[in-house]
Write a protein that holds these residues in place. Structure first.
Motif, PDB file in Angstrom:
ATOM      1  N   THR A 139      -3.116   4.781   4.441  1.00  0.00           N
ATOM      2  CA  THR A 139      -3.716   3.512   4.864  1.00  0.00           C
ATOM      3  C   THR A 139      -2.638   2.453   5.090  1.00  0.00           C
TER       4      THR A 139
ATOM      5  N   LEU B  53       0.822  -1.212   0.000  1.00  0.00           N
ATOM      6  CA  LEU B  53       0.000   0.000   0.000  1.00  0.00           C
ATOM      7  C   LEU B  53       0.857   1.263   0.000  1.00  0.00           C
TER       8      LEU B  53
ATOM      9  N   PHE C 125      -3.970   8.934   0.193  1.00  0.00           N
ATOM     10  CA  PHE C 125      -4.841   8.161   1.080  1.00  0.00           C
ATOM     11  C   PHE C 125      -4.409   6.695   1.136  1.00  0.00           C
ATOM     12  N   VAL C 126      -4.028   6.132  -0.012  1.00  0.00           N
ATOM     13  CA  VAL C 126      -3.562   4.740  -0.051  1.00  0.00           C
ATOM     14  C   VAL C 126      -2.282   4.598   0.763  1.00  0.00           C
ATOM     15  N   GLN C 127      -1.370   5.565   0.626  1.00  0.00           N
ATOM     16  CA  GLN C 127      -0.130   5.512   1.402  1.00  0.00           C
ATOM     17  C   GLN C 127      -0.426   5.641   2.892  1.00  0.00           C
TER      18      GLN C 127
ATOM     19  N   LEU D 110      -1.089   3.070   8.375  1.00  0.00           N
ATOM     20  CA  LEU D 110      -1.980   2.638   9.452  1.00  0.00           C
ATOM     21  C   LEU D 110      -1.925   1.124   9.644  1.00  0.00           C
ATOM     22  N   VAL D 111      -1.897   0.389   8.542  1.00  0.00           N
ATOM     23  CA  VAL D 111      -1.794  -1.079   8.628  1.00  0.00           C
ATOM     24  C   VAL D 111      -0.474  -1.461   9.287  1.00  0.00           C
TER      25      VAL D 111
END
Length: 64
Positions: free
Chosen positions: A50, A14, A46-48, A53-54
């Motif tokens: 996320t 991600l 936003f993908v980065q 966060l993971v």
């Protein structure tokens, strides 16, 4: 015992995908001067985010 602080697996995927989408969109926005690229830039960020966060979710709890 050594803890691994580098992102791996889905988190790494991600983060890298978000960076590639963002950088490509930024370049396209500067070249074409189209405002629609801003949405793809925001999506890549936003993908980065996320991905980070993971990655952070793995290190919560007793691993600190």
């Amino acid at each position: 015992m050594r803890t691994n602080t580098s992102p791996t697996g889905l988190a790494l995927l991600l983060i890298v995908a978000g960076l590639l989408i963002s950088f490509t969109s930024i370049t396209a926005a500067f070249v074409t001067h189209e405002h629609v690229w801003r949405y793809l830039i925001a999506g890549g960020c936003f993908v980065q985010f996320t991905g980070w966060l993971v990655h952070g979710a793995r290190h919560r709890g007793g691993a600190r």
